[in-house]
Scaffold this active site. Sequence first.
Site, mmCIF file in Angstrom:
data_model
loop_
_atom_site.group_PDB
_atom_site.id
_atom_site.type_symbol
_atom_site.label_atom_id
_atom_site.label_comp_id
_atom_site.label_asym_id
_atom_site.label_seq_id
_atom_site.Cartn_x
_atom_site.Cartn_y
_atom_site.Cartn_z
ATOM 1 N N ARG A 140 0.789 -1.227 0.000
ATOM 2 C CA ARG A 140 0.000 0.000 0.000
ATOM 3 C C ARG A 140 0.822 1.277 0.000
ATOM 4 N NH1 ARG A 140 -5.256 -0.579 3.982
ATOM 5 N NH2 ARG A 140 -6.039 -2.570 3.222
ATOM 6 N N HIS B 21 -7.944 -4.999 -7.624
ATOM 7 C CA HIS B 21 -7.694 -4.260 -6.376
ATOM 8 C C HIS B 21 -8.927 -4.339 -5.480
ATOM 9 C CE1 HIS B 21 -5.104 -1.533 -4.174
ATOM 10 N NE2 HIS B 21 -6.108 -0.685 -3.982
ATOM 11 N N TYR C 255 -18.988 11.189 -13.932
ATOM 12 C CA TYR C 255 -18.993 12.399 -14.751
ATOM 13 C C TYR C 255 -17.680 12.629 -15.495
ATOM 14 C CZ TYR C 255 -23.037 13.509 -11.829
ATOM 15 O OH TYR C 255 -24.232 13.464 -11.180
#
Length: 766
Positions: free
Chosen positions: A42, A88, A132
């Site tokens: 990570r 993921h 969007y």
Amino acid sequence: MANPTDTSDSNPDEFDAIVDAPFDAALSERYLVYALSTITARSLPDLRDGLKPVHRRLLWTMRQLKLDPSNTFKKSARVVGEVIGKYHPHGDTAAYDAMVRLAQDFSLRYPLVEGQGNFGNVDGDNAAAYRYTEARLTKTAMHLMEGLDAGTVDFIPTYNGEEEEPELMPGLFPNLLANGSSGIAVGMATNIPSHNVAEVIDATLELIDNPHVEHDRLMELMKGPDFATGGQVIDSAEVISHAYLTGRGSFRLRGVFHAPEAEKPEDVAAGIERLGGGQWQLVITEIPYQVAKGKLIEQIAQAIADKKLPILEDVRDESDESIRIVLVPRSRNVDPELLKESVFKLTDMETRFGLNMNVLDATRTPMVMGLKELLENWTRAQIEILQRRTQYRLDQITRRLELVEGYIIAFLNLDRVIEIIRYEDEPKTVMMAEFSLTDRQTEAILNMRLRSLRKLEEMQLRGEKDDLLAEQDDLQKLLDSPARQRTRLKKDLRALRKDYAEETKLGARRTRIEEAAPMVEFSMDAMIEKEPVTVILSQKGWIRAAKGHVDLAQEFKYKEGDALAFILHAQTTDKLLIAGSDGRFFTLGCDKLPGARGFGEPVRTMIDLESDASIAKMLVHKEGGRLLLASSNGKGFLAETKELLAETKKGKQVVNLKGNAALQVIREVPQGDDHVAAVGDNRKLIVFNLEEMPVMARGQGVMLQRYRDGGLSDATTFVLADGLSWQMGGSGERTRTENDIWQWKVARGAAGRMPPQGFPKDNRFG
């Protein structure tokens, strides 16, 4: 009955098994597993491609979706869905946030994702929702992933084993240093700034040519960070170099004042726009990395509201695609350099970037590396990738040569091959035996189309064989020669450098590495408007400041039973030194004193003076001055006025007193004075050389004069050649000077003798 702990005939999940173990040992073991997972999966980037798993999976997914720069954009939601569904297994918000950062040209020096829609801005506004926005890969991302289909890296199973993903990206683009990285893991962190690709490549080429190159030489080529938002690194080259040598350090980063529309070149560089009539304004065009423009403007506006920037009238945001923040001074007489320094000190126009080059090496081990070690490891990884690419191509050539040689044999014996195919029940076996063909060669011949049976095809095959053999020879020489590998790597790096050269828009350096020129010394006092005042302190401790320099003999009103204690002329920019009888000094700004319309305010509300202590002296602080300080027991020393300033209400203990002793003498020492005169309560006078007095910041001091009874009454300094003077009685305007003072001159600490005729009976020099 079966033993419940017997698992010999089964293979249960080890985490489901019940184990009898100490709790602390089990906890530490499991926490260590979690910590390692956080570090490697990570938070820390791999030095070979500079990516964390989430970024690598995002790029891989977009490549699978064919979102290369030549294709159209696709919805970000599509990308995020593919990433969290296949590669993921984390939240969509985390994946989308990582993707947004890869697309922000103010976050990444070389963006890896090209966004369409609202991907946030430098003001600090968030990106629009992923439904969007649209995205595709950039050319830089393609450079980073180049070679994925050439056997350069290993592919590992995904979390559910249904797909495969690359272990790292094999491209030659030096992403770790080019785009930097930041992250916080368990017990460690990383913070790597972005750098200029052309400079990184130059340093790498130097390292390849000279493996024993000195760190200083590398820093000449790679001068320091190159942030996406520009700015200026103002620390010295030595500070920056040491940080890169150890892999840890920090440097100061400033925004830039620049006025491209100014007429004079010096005004352009200083960020000053002249408006006519002597008016001017400052223009900010670059802000420090990771500072939100909106937050910076709020800080400046708040500083104005809090009167921390009284020399600044207004701040305006006139930004469009480029940053333009305008600062309007309160007066045209304001020093522009002082205003700049004030903004640097009070806002995030100056920040500090902490360098911590903590990365995962080729064995996935966390390690803090210096610049040279990091470049060495990255170069070694690229050599290994080059070797794998070469071996992969050699294997392809070997397989193709096998087929080409089979085709040539077939063409040379075409009639017999056709006959075998037409009349034999097992043509494959017959052909392998008769022409010594391999299984792959025979299958290829049998699957060959009839249209390929032309004379021209035979000629093409022979030409292809010659080309393959020549390429095979070159590749084998490359694989066998480390020198050739280094030469090939340098050639590839130089080719990559052309796309990021200094003259290109993307490759031009944005951050200036320049040690800051000496700025105007910053002080809040410099922002105070200078006005004359008369400071009055009463016997009961009420303080006030009347405007202007009034007559010190003027009568002032006091509360009943109160009277004047101290009065002096000062400026609003001055600092007052107030000495307590307990040897503690306090500092008050004259601009903060109450006006003289009333009786003022109790000074004890402004300073923490002990209840049993009184005010022994009030005077204006003078830079570079000295004071003679002495206690009633006859001990004293010289103190520099700069050591007497106190930052807090509690003040600063300067004179240490013992028993019932009190601070008796506080006198300014004029420049040129060379002797000290001290008189005791016993009316004995002593004169000694000023050099016998120590200069101290705090303490009891040394004995000025010894007494059998009583203590010190007064002390002063004077010029021996001019004689010793004292004030006569009455109004205190008359003075007397004794020139024949040699008979009182002895060593410090003597008892002394009776003073000359006419010495004041109160034993004071005045």
